[in-house]
Write an enzyme that holds these catalytic residues in place. Structure first.
Site, PDB file in Angstrom:
ATOM      1  N   ASN A  92       0.832  -1.204   0.000  1.00 28.62           N
ATOM      2  CA  ASN A  92       0.000   0.000   0.000  1.00 28.62           C
ATOM      3  C   ASN A  92       0.868   1.257   0.000  1.00 28.62           C
ATOM      4  O   ASN A  92       1.926   1.294   0.627  1.00 28.62           O
ATOM      5  CB  ASN A  92      -0.928   0.012   1.214  1.00 28.62           C
ATOM      6  CG  ASN A  92      -1.881  -1.160   1.182  1.00 28.62           C
ATOM      7  OD1 ASN A  92      -2.051  -1.786   0.139  1.00 28.62           O
ATOM      8  ND2 ASN A  92      -2.485  -1.472   2.314  1.00 28.62           N
ATOM      9  N   HIS A 109       5.949  -0.662  -2.672  1.00 30.10           N
ATOM     10  CA  HIS A 109       5.455   0.021  -3.873  1.00 30.10           C
ATOM     11  C   HIS A 109       5.486   1.537  -3.743  1.00 30.10           C
ATOM     12  O   HIS A 109       4.813   2.239  -4.490  1.00 30.10           O
ATOM     13  CB  HIS A 109       4.030  -0.445  -4.206  1.00 30.10           C
ATOM     14  CG  HIS A 109       3.971  -1.860  -4.707  1.00 30.10           C
ATOM     15  ND1 HIS A 109       2.799  -2.583  -4.815  1.00 30.10           N
ATOM     16  CD2 HIS A 109       4.951  -2.687  -5.144  1.00 30.10           C
ATOM     17  CE1 HIS A 109       3.065  -3.798  -5.285  1.00 30.10           C
ATOM     18  NE2 HIS A 109       4.365  -3.888  -5.479  1.00 30.10           N
ATOM     19  N   CYS A 117      12.573  12.581  -7.363  1.00 27.95           N
ATOM     20  CA  CYS A 117      13.152  13.484  -8.363  1.00 27.95           C
ATOM     21  C   CYS A 117      13.523  12.695  -9.611  1.00 27.95           C
ATOM     22  O   CYS A 117      14.241  11.689  -9.521  1.00 27.95           O
ATOM     23  CB  CYS A 117      14.370  14.191  -7.785  1.00 27.95           C
ATOM     24  SG  CYS A 117      15.132  15.277  -9.020  1.00 27.95           S
TER      25      CYS A 117
HETATM   26  N1  APR Z   1     -10.632  -7.300   4.475  1.00 26.71           N
HETATM   27  C1  APR Z   1      -9.776  -8.179   3.907  1.00 26.71           C
HETATM   28  N2  APR Z   1      -9.561  -8.263   2.594  1.00 26.71           N
HETATM   29  C2  APR Z   1     -10.250  -7.418   1.793  1.00 26.71           C
HETATM   30  C3  APR Z   1     -11.166  -6.487   2.301  1.00 26.71           C
HETATM   31  C4  APR Z   1     -11.352  -6.442   3.707  1.00 26.71           C
HETATM   32  N3  APR Z   1     -12.195  -5.595   4.307  1.00 26.71           N
HETATM   33  N4  APR Z   1     -11.696  -5.796   1.256  1.00 26.71           N
HETATM   34  C5  APR Z   1     -11.141  -6.294   0.153  1.00 26.71           C
HETATM   35  N5  APR Z   1     -10.271  -7.277   0.463  1.00 26.71           N
HETATM   36  C6  APR Z   1      -9.447  -8.087  -0.427  1.00 26.71           C
HETATM   37  C7  APR Z   1     -10.075  -8.363  -1.778  1.00 26.71           C
HETATM   38  O1  APR Z   1     -10.882  -9.532  -1.708  1.00 26.71           O
HETATM   39  C8  APR Z   1      -8.844  -8.557  -2.646  1.00 26.71           C
HETATM   40  O2  APR Z   1      -8.450  -9.932  -2.668  1.00 26.71           O
HETATM   41  O3  APR Z   1      -8.275  -7.363  -0.678  1.00 26.71           O
HETATM   42  C9  APR Z   1      -7.755  -7.736  -1.940  1.00 26.71           C
HETATM   43  C10 APR Z   1      -7.377  -6.452  -2.669  1.00 26.71           C
HETATM   44  O4  APR Z   1      -6.809  -6.800  -3.904  1.00 26.71           O
HETATM   45  P1  APR Z   1      -6.269  -5.707  -4.920  1.00 26.71           P
HETATM   46  O5  APR Z   1      -7.306  -4.642  -5.114  1.00 26.71           O
HETATM   47  O6  APR Z   1      -5.795  -6.448  -6.128  1.00 26.71           O
HETATM   48  O7  APR Z   1      -5.059  -5.011  -4.159  1.00 26.71           O
HETATM   49  P2  APR Z   1      -3.562  -5.517  -3.960  1.00 26.71           P
HETATM   50  O8  APR Z   1      -3.505  -7.002  -3.873  1.00 26.71           O
HETATM   51  O9  APR Z   1      -3.008  -4.735  -2.826  1.00 26.71           O
HETATM   52  O10 APR Z   1      -2.876  -5.044  -5.305  1.00 26.71           O
HETATM   53  C11 APR Z   1      -1.496  -5.262  -5.453  1.00 26.71           C
HETATM   54  O11 APR Z   1      -1.414  -4.049  -7.510  1.00 26.71           O
HETATM   55  O12 APR Z   1      -2.347  -2.208  -8.566  1.00 26.71           O
HETATM   56  C12 APR Z   1      -1.195  -2.732  -8.003  1.00 26.71           C
HETATM   57  O13 APR Z   1       0.632  -1.646  -7.016  1.00 26.71           O
HETATM   58  C13 APR Z   1      -0.740  -1.888  -6.846  1.00 26.71           C
HETATM   59  O14 APR Z   1      -0.033  -2.498  -4.642  1.00 26.71           O
HETATM   60  C14 APR Z   1      -0.984  -2.766  -5.657  1.00 26.71           C
HETATM   61  C15 APR Z   1      -0.840  -4.153  -6.233  1.00 26.71           C
END
Ligand code: APR
Length: 236
Positions: A92, A109, A117
């Site tokens: 995050n 990330h 810069c």
């Molecule tokens: N509690 C637990 N899990 C949750 C909740 C919640 N309240 N709400 C959503 N989720 C889960 C979803 O089910 C999903 O599997 O969190 C996950 C979020 O997934 P993504 O949106 O794909 O996010 P992330 O895995 O952090 O993405 C990874 O991708 O876009 C790039 O660089 C960006 O750091 C990011 C990376």
């Protein structure tokens, strides 16, 4: 539980969802109304820097409207109380883990509250907008971009993260879809090192079958319950 000494926790957008920060992979395939390749790639920044700066300026300003939730607070509690090695790796770019009090924390990330810069590579703390093109406070010359690792760029702190994974006894993945590498591969690295692995996510991630244990539900419920159990085990 008593044999666990070194812990690595990976978090993704799901840990901040209950604070009101939108996750990335919404059902419509868009991120806050944009295609990911229009805002989160170096090519997008070259093509339309104003759009990309506005997008991240809005995300940065939004941080003032959200607060850490029970999952962030529980992880900070674990960090403070855990007697062994502990590392929280987050994908995050928000600052909710540090505002909750986490200390042993790496942002793989990047961070919304930092600029990068494009000339000298300095990464100053940055709370304001970048859209107007302020010069770098270090070299006074080149332009600043968000200090965000975009698709196609190398995540930060990989050597330190891999070292911690190789030495951990427990790897826990929280609130991440398991769609983006290298983070999605951490469970495999930890398994090969002999660690126990646990997934805490709203629903099964892409890599859920690689975990020894998976619990599905909201992070604000699952994470405090897991932390309480772990801390009780060291007091027992
Ligand atoms: N509690 C637990 N899990 C949750 C909740 C919640 N309240 N709400 C959503 N989720 C889960 C979803 O089910 C999903 O599997 O969190 C996950 C979020 O997934 P993504 O949106 O794909 O996010 P992330 O895995 O952090 O993405 C990874 O991708 O876009 C790039 O660089 C960006 O750091 C990011 C990376």
């Amino acid at each position: 539980m008593t044999e666990i000494r070194n812990i690595v926790v990976l978090t993704g957008a799901g840990v901040s969802a209950e604070s009101g920060v939108p996750t990335f992979r919404a059902a419509d395939g868009l991120w806050e109304g944009h295609r990911v390749e229009d805002v989160a790639t170096p090519q997008a920044f070259r093509r339309d820097p104003a759009l990309v700066q506005q997008f991240y300026d809005a995300r940065r300003a939004f941080l003032a409207k959200v607060e850490p939730n029970a999952a962030h607070l529980a992880l900070a509690r674990l960090d403070a109380a855990w007697p062994g090695e502990f590392l929280l790796v987050t994908q995050n770019v928000d600052d909710l883990h540090e505002r909750a009090g986490s200390q042993r924390l790496l942002h793989m990330h990047g961070e919304l509250k930092r600029a990068l810069c494009t000339g000298c590579g300095a990464a100053p703390a940055w709370l304001d907008a970048l859209e107007d093109g302020p010069p770098c406070p270090n070299c006074q010359a080149a332009a600043l971009r968000p200090d965000i690792v975009w698709f196609g760029e190398m995540p930060y702190h990989m050597a330190e993260i891999e070292e911690a994974l190789a030495a951990c006894d427990l790897f826990v993945s929280i609130g991440t879809s398991g769609a983006v590498y290298p983070a999605a591969g951490f469970v495999d690295v930890a398994r090969r090192a002999g660690a126990a692995t646990l997934e805490l996510n709203l629903d099964p991630s892409a890599g859920t079958s690689m975990f020894d244990t998976a619990r599905h539900g909201p992070a604000g419920i699952l994470v405090p319950a897991w932390v309480d159990g772990l801390l009780a085990s060291i007091k027992a």
